[in-house]
Structures are given as C-alpha cells and as structure tokens.
Design an enzyme around this catalytic site. Structure first.
Site, PDB file in Angstrom:
ATOM      1  CE  LYS A 140      -5.680   5.929   9.900  1.00 52.97           C
ATOM      2  NZ  LYS A 140      -6.394   7.206  10.019  1.00 52.97           N
ATOM      3  CE  LYS A 141      -2.120   3.420   4.532  1.00 55.54           C
ATOM      4  NZ  LYS A 141      -3.205   3.171   3.568  1.00 55.54           N
ATOM      5  NE  ARG A 172      -3.781  13.474  16.213  1.00 59.56           N
ATOM      6  CZ  ARG A 172      -3.600  12.942  15.001  1.00 59.56           C
ATOM      7  NH1 ARG A 172      -4.124  11.778  14.704  1.00 59.56           N
ATOM      8  NH2 ARG A 172      -2.912  13.584  14.090  1.00 59.56           N
ATOM      9  CG  ASP A 214      -2.112   0.928   1.106  1.00 61.61           C
ATOM     10  OD1 ASP A 214      -2.255   1.579   0.054  1.00 61.61           O
ATOM     11  OD2 ASP A 214      -2.905   1.012   2.067  1.00 61.61           O
ATOM     12  CE  LYS A 215       0.126   7.643  -2.614  1.00 65.88           C
ATOM     13  NZ  LYS A 215      -1.122   8.381  -2.369  1.00 65.88           N
ATOM     14  CG  HIS A 216      -0.664   7.500   4.338  1.00 67.58           C
ATOM     15  ND1 HIS A 216      -2.035   7.525   4.514  1.00 67.58           N
ATOM     16  CD2 HIS A 216      -0.184   8.637   4.905  1.00 67.58           C
ATOM     17  CE1 HIS A 216      -2.353   8.636   5.176  1.00 67.58           C
ATOM     18  NE2 HIS A 216      -1.259   9.313   5.420  1.00 67.58           N
ATOM     19  CB  SER A 217      -0.212  10.876   0.000  1.00 68.16           C
ATOM     20  OG  SER A 217      -0.032  12.277  -0.044  1.00 68.16           O
ATOM     21  CB  SER A 253      -3.204   8.655  13.289  1.00 66.17           C
ATOM     22  OG  SER A 253      -4.379   8.681  12.526  1.00 66.17           O
ATOM     23  CB  THR A 297      -8.396   8.915  -1.735  1.00 70.35           C
ATOM     24  OG1 THR A 297      -7.090   9.521  -1.713  1.00 70.35           O
ATOM     25  CG2 THR A 297      -8.428   7.885  -2.844  1.00 70.35           C
TER      26      THR A 297
END
Length: 446
Positions: A195-196, A176, A88-91, A191, A128
């Site tokens: 999740k990942k 937060r 996966d990827k996260h930005s 955070s 997204t």
C-alpha cells in the site's frame, strides 16, 4: 488466457513446494497474486496462505510478493516538482495511537507532501479513519483527483484505501482473517508495504510497537517485522526506516475516537503530553535522517501553529465546514459543542495510595472495545463518543480515593465486572519501584 489456465493447473505444485519449505520463484508468486485478484482459486489461496504462514518466506520471496500486490492495482504518480518530498508513516497500532493526526500536518507544515492512506483497524478502538470520522463532515473517501488537489493546496490528507489501490490486499486481508494467518511476517510486510509502495513515496517511517498493548509482546519479534519491512521498502526504492517503540501504557491521556481527536488538536496547539511529542519528533527526525523531506524542526510547527493550520485546511479539504474547522482549531475551543459527547461519564477512584508504576493500556482498550469503541469484524459500526481519559500519569504520587480514570460510555453501560477489570489496570507502589524507560527503544536505518 491460455497462460492463466495453465498456471491455475500447476497451482497445487506451487502449494506443495511452499508447504515443503522450498522457495517460490517470482513467476509463481505472480500467478498466486493474479489468482487472488481474479478470485479464481479461492480454496487454493487458503492452502497457500497456510503454507506461507507455516514456512515463512525469504527476503526475495517477500519482495516479489509485495511487488506483485502493489502492481495488482493503480500506482500513484506525482508532479515532478514533488520529487523527494512525498513521505508517509505507518504504525503497527497501539492504544491511544493518534500520532498520524499530529504528524501528517506537522510534516506538511515542513513542506512535505503526505498522501496518508490509512485503515479502519479491527482493533479495540477505531483506526485513524474512525477517529477522523468523529469530526462532523470529515470524508475519508476521496478520488485520486481530489487527493492530488488536497496535496497541492494543503500538503497532507488522510484517506481510506480506494478500490483500485492494491485490490489483491483487500481479498487477502479477508482470507487472512478467516484462516488465522494474520500474524505472518511476509504477509504483514506485503500488506503494509504494497500500500505504501502504491503511494509512490520517496521516504517512509515505520512505528513498530512492542509490549503488552501491541501485536508483538517482545522487542525481538517486533524487530523481525521492522527489519522485514525496512528491507522490502528499500528494495522497492523507498527510503525506509523504523522506530521500535514501547506500547504498554496508553499513548497520551485519551483513548477512543472523539477523545483522541480532541487530544490531537491540543497537541497541534502546542499543549500535548510529552509522550506524543516524543513519538512525533522521533518519527519526524528519523524521516529527515533517512533523507525524506526538507529536514525542518517538527516541534516548531506544533508551537507556532503552522501544523494546526494544515490540519484545519485538511479538514476543510476533506469536507468539514470551514466554521466547524475554525472552531475546533481556535485557542479555547469548546470541543463538545461540535464533537459528540457520550451520555455518561464515570470516574474511577484509586483503591490505595502511592506512586503510579503502570497503567495497562490493553486492559483499558479491551473494556472500551466491549463498550462499542472498536469493531470485531469489518463493517461493524463504531461509537465515536466511547472512550477513557487518564487523570493521572506514570510516576505521579496519588492519595487513596483520588479519581484516576474517566470512562465515557452509552449502551452497553459500564458493568461492575468491567469496573473491576479497569481497576486492575492501575499499579501503585513505592517510588523506588518506578522504572521509566524512553518510549523509543531502537531505530532501524536503511
């Protein structure tokens, strides 16, 4: 139960410890996350978040925090034959950041399994999920069984966070927000990586952005976050790497939900702008470098239609009617016959002549936010049709009176003041003042 009551009683001790800059043990962090999840210690949680924000955490504490958050709910499990393929990827978010929409199907076309669990984003424009929801019928809420089925049949899906995935994060995110502790390194790391981690990935790439249109304005602070996430990800057994990318001008030519879907489809048809291609290939290349997936050439999947086919099947798998999916993916698609177009379009013209030296993505995003493209608080609706299209690009020579930006809006209408703000986003000047730099500034390996 006894243990729990006893730990609640000692909770003020934990807060005092953190407030004084001491290190919390794994057990104390477990008590905290348990309390968050059970919602038993609301006032104390707020104090603890403030103490963490103030004092920070060392790597061991951040790891314990992330692990406890991850274990607060369901952790995915995958078939044995997917070993090494789940990526996966996260930005960290930017303006016009549609990379996931292109990268997920491209990775699937290379043989990966991409269970992308994404967010809505409280940002200027939607996240997204909001972008995908501008496609009629697209359902971002899928059960774990459906997720497995789509990954089995297609290879990628982009979905929202289910209730039983990292429930502690949902509670903490809301807290937060109200305590202004959103910008804490350990809390951001916890955070994102929890999740990942719950996705049980073999490899993860992070796109950590810096610049005037990013959360972090300078490379140094973005690098600290990237390093924190890479360290924790790898400690959890996920091969994790990061790209540090510049975020000043919008990514691609389009900003806004529907417009970004159209631009993503153009990319998947091999007709996308260079900067999107640069980010997609950099992130894909980094994934292969750290040992995730089979290492095929990502750009090939965009040229030969393989990634487009995956996107089409992902749309169908997530509820889009097959004829709509086929129309959107056809070579000369009439996008507006399917996607909603805003009632009004206005073109802004250049006030002078010269070379385009800069386009300030943040200014454009802030105006679009006020026009309804994003949300200010969770649960607010988003107008998918609102957005902007750049009609010029960096380094282009322009004459006075040339259209440079097309704004799509409904209600509220575009005000004179907003037009003025938008005009201020464009910087023209002599060509010798043009300083173009590659988008990717640095790469952080495991």
């Amino acid at each position: 139960m006894e243990h729990h009551e006893q730990s609640t009683a000692t909770f003020p001790e934990h807060i005092r410890k953190k407030r004084n800059g001491e290190q919390l043990s794994a057990g104390e962090i477990r008590d905290f996350i348990q309390g968050v999840k059970d919602k038993t210690i609301q006032e104390s949680q707020i104090a603890m978040l403030m103490a963490i924000w103030l004092q920070g955490m060392v790597a061991e504490e951040t790891l314990a925090l992330t692990k406890e958050m991850m274990m607060s709910g369901e952790v995915m499990s995958w078939p044995a034959e997917w070993e090494g393929l789940v990526v996966d990827k996260h930005s960290t978010g930017g303006v016009g950041d549609k990379i996931s929409l292109v990268l997920a199907p491209a990775l699937a076309a290379c043989g990966c399994k991409v269970p992308m669990i994404s967010g809505r984003g409280l940002a200027h424009t939607g996240g997204t999920l909001d972008k995908l929801e501008s496609i009629p019928g697209f359902n971002v809420y899928q059960s774990v069984q459906q997720l497995h089925r789509i990954l089995e049949e297609v290879g990628c899906c982009i979905v929202g966070q289910t209730d039983n995935l990292v429930p502690a994060d949902k509670v903490m995110y809301a807290l937060r927000d109200v305590t202004s502790t959103v910008d804490s390194l350990p809390l951001i790391t916890g955070s994102i990586i929890s999740k990942k981690g719950a996705e049980s990935l073999s490899a993860l790439v992070l796109d950590v952005k810096f610049g005037n249109a990013a959360l972090y304005k300078d490379l140094g602070s973005a690098k600290s976050l990237a390093q924190s996430m890479v360290t924790v990800g790898n400690s959890l057994g996920i091969r994790t790497g990061a790209v540090l990318s510049r975020m000043n001008c919008p990514i691609g030519r389009c900003v806004g939900n529907t417009l970004e879907v159209m631009e993503s489809l153009e990319c998947l048809k091999g007709r996308g702008p260079d900067d999107i291609l640069e980010l997609v290939t950099s992130l894909g290349g980094l994934l292969w470098m750290i040992g995730g997936g089979p290492g095929k050439v990502i750009s090939t999947t965009l040229q030969n239609g393989a990634a487009l086919e995956k996107f089409q099947n992902m749309m169908i798998g997530q509820g889009v009617a097959s004829q709509i999916a086929a129309s959107l993916c056809s070579t000369n698609a009439d996008y507006y016959s399917i996607l909603r177009r805003a009632h009004y379009q206005t073109e802004l013209e250049t006030q002078g002549h010269g070379t385009v030296l800069d386009i300030d993505g943040m200014v454009i995003a802030q105006v679009l936010h006020r026009l309804g493209a994003g949300r200010s608080k969770a649960g607010d609706p988003v107008n998918h049709s609102v957005g902007a299209e750049l009609l010029v690009s960096l380094g282009q020579k322009v004459e006075k009176g040339q259209p440079w930006l097309r704004v799509h809006y409904e209600t509220p209408a575009l005000s004179a003041e907003q037009r003025l703000s938008l005009q201020g986003a464009l910087t023209l000047g002599p060509v010798d003042q043009l300083h173009t730099q590659p988008l990717v500034a640095e790469i952080i390996l495991p």
